[in-house]
Each structure stands twice: as structure tokens, then as C-alpha cells.
Design a protein around this motif. Structure first.
Motif, PDB file in Angstrom:
ATOM      1  N   PRO A   3      -0.495 -30.701  -0.360  1.00  0.00           N
ATOM      2  CA  PRO A   3      -0.793 -29.723   0.677  1.00  0.00           C
ATOM      3  C   PRO A   3      -0.876 -28.310   0.098  1.00  0.00           C
ATOM      4  CG  PRO A   3       1.037 -31.135   1.340  1.00  0.00           C
ATOM      5  CD  PRO A   3       0.714 -31.458  -0.071  1.00  0.00           C
ATOM      6  N   LYS A   4      -1.688 -27.502   0.744  1.00  0.00           N
ATOM      7  CA  LYS A   4      -1.924 -26.140   0.254  1.00  0.00           C
ATOM      8  C   LYS A   4      -0.636 -25.312   0.217  1.00  0.00           C
ATOM      9  CE  LYS A   4      -6.731 -25.561   1.148  1.00  0.00           C
ATOM     10  NZ  LYS A   4      -7.632 -24.602   0.613  1.00  0.00           N
ATOM     11  N   GLU A   9       3.303 -22.329  -3.133  1.00  0.00           N
ATOM     12  CA  GLU A   9       4.667 -22.205  -3.640  1.00  0.00           C
ATOM     13  C   GLU A   9       4.705 -22.412  -5.151  1.00  0.00           C
ATOM     14  OE1 GLU A   9       7.362 -24.777  -1.589  1.00  0.00           O
ATOM     15  OE2 GLU A   9       6.987 -23.837   0.337  1.00  0.00           O
ATOM     16  N   GLU A  10       3.942 -23.391  -5.631  1.00  0.00           N
ATOM     17  CA  GLU A  10       3.901 -23.656  -7.067  1.00  0.00           C
ATOM     18  C   GLU A  10       3.325 -22.457  -7.815  1.00  0.00           C
ATOM     19  OE1 GLU A  10       2.069 -26.796 -10.315  1.00  0.00           O
ATOM     20  OE2 GLU A  10       1.815 -27.225  -8.176  1.00  0.00           O
ATOM     21  N   ALA A  12       3.381 -19.372  -6.807  1.00  0.00           N
ATOM     22  CA  ALA A  12       4.367 -18.298  -6.719  1.00  0.00           C
ATOM     23  C   ALA A  12       5.480 -18.506  -7.748  1.00  0.00           C
ATOM     24  CB  ALA A  12       4.944 -18.215  -5.312  1.00  0.00           C
ATOM     25  N   LEU A  13       5.953 -19.753  -7.871  1.00  0.00           N
ATOM     26  CA  LEU A  13       6.994 -20.058  -8.858  1.00  0.00           C
ATOM     27  C   LEU A  13       6.489 -19.832 -10.277  1.00  0.00           C
ATOM     28  CD1 LEU A  13       8.613 -23.251  -7.320  1.00  0.00           C
ATOM     29  CD2 LEU A  13       9.653 -20.999  -7.578  1.00  0.00           C
ATOM     30  N   GLN A  14       5.275 -20.258 -10.554  1.00  0.00           N
ATOM     31  CA  GLN A  14       4.701 -20.050 -11.888  1.00  0.00           C
ATOM     32  C   GLN A  14       4.586 -18.556 -12.188  1.00  0.00           C
ATOM     33  OE1 GLN A  14       1.001 -22.192 -11.910  1.00  0.00           O
ATOM     34  NE2 GLN A  14       1.981 -24.186 -12.301  1.00  0.00           N
ATOM     35  N   SER A  15       4.208 -17.786 -11.205  1.00  0.00           N
ATOM     36  CA  SER A  15       4.089 -16.354 -11.373  1.00  0.00           C
ATOM     37  C   SER A  15       5.455 -15.726 -11.651  1.00  0.00           C
ATOM     38  CB  SER A  15       3.468 -15.743 -10.115  1.00  0.00           C
ATOM     39  OG  SER A  15       3.440 -14.353 -10.214  1.00  0.00           O
ATOM     40  N   MET A  16       6.482 -16.167 -10.922  1.00  0.00           N
ATOM     41  CA  MET A  16       7.833 -15.655 -11.134  1.00  0.00           C
ATOM     42  C   MET A  16       8.344 -16.013 -12.527  1.00  0.00           C
ATOM     43  SD  MET A  16       9.397 -16.463  -7.329  1.00  0.00           S
ATOM     44  CE  MET A  16      11.070 -16.413  -7.865  1.00  0.00           C
ATOM     45  N   ILE A  17       8.103 -17.242 -12.946  1.00  0.00           N
ATOM     46  CA  ILE A  17       8.529 -17.680 -14.280  1.00  0.00           C
ATOM     47  C   ILE A  17       7.818 -16.874 -15.352  1.00  0.00           C
ATOM     48  CG2 ILE A  17       8.445 -19.599 -15.920  1.00  0.00           C
ATOM     49  CD1 ILE A  17       8.929 -21.454 -13.464  1.00  0.00           C
TER      50      ILE A  17
END
Length: 77
Positions: A3-4, A9-10, A12-17
Motif C-alpha cells: 500500500p502507498k 513511511e518507508e 520517510a524512514l530511509q530519508s531519516m536514516i
């Protein structure tokens, strides 16, 4: 299919990491630069100390030569 909302969220998490990894890299680079600057200041201080020591030795040596010349003059007269 994922789902989009999970994709967002993925991302966003990759960006934060990624941002955190960049901060760690920047921090370690800043620490390295600080250590290099400290080391350079230490080396410059050592060089300055060595120059001062050499100057003092030279002055003492010249002073000893002057005393020897005075003693020779006194013994000659």
C-alpha cells in the motif's frame, strides 16, 4: 502490492536514516579536523620551543666565548 501509505513511511524512514548517516559523517569529519588542528598547534608549539632553546643555547655559547676572551686578555696583561 505494498500500500502507498507503507511506501511513504518507508521513504520517510530511509530519508531519516540517510540524514542521520550524513550527520555522523559530518560530525566525524569535524572531529578529525579539530584533532588535526590541535596536532598542528602542538607541532608549531614544539617548533617554537625548539627555536627558543636553540636561541638560548646560542646566547649561552656566545656568553662563554666572551668570558674566555676576557680571561685570556686578563692573563696576557
Amino acid at each position: 502490492m505494498v500500500p502507498k501509505c507503507f511506501q511513504v513511511e518507508e521513504l520517510a524512514l530511509q530519508s531519516m536514516i540517510s540524514a542521520r548517516e550524513e550527520n555522523v559523517t559530518v560530525s566525524s569529519t569535524a572531529v578529525l579536523e579539530e584533532h588535526q588542528n590541535s596536532f598542528l598547534l602542538f607541532i608549531l608549539g614544539q617548533m617554537d620551543n625548539e627555536a627558543t632553546i636553540n636561541q638560548t643555547k646560542l646566547q649561552l655559547h656566545v656568553g662563554e666565548e666572551d668570558e674566555e676572551e676576557e680571561e685570556e686578555e686578563e692573563s696576557d696583561s
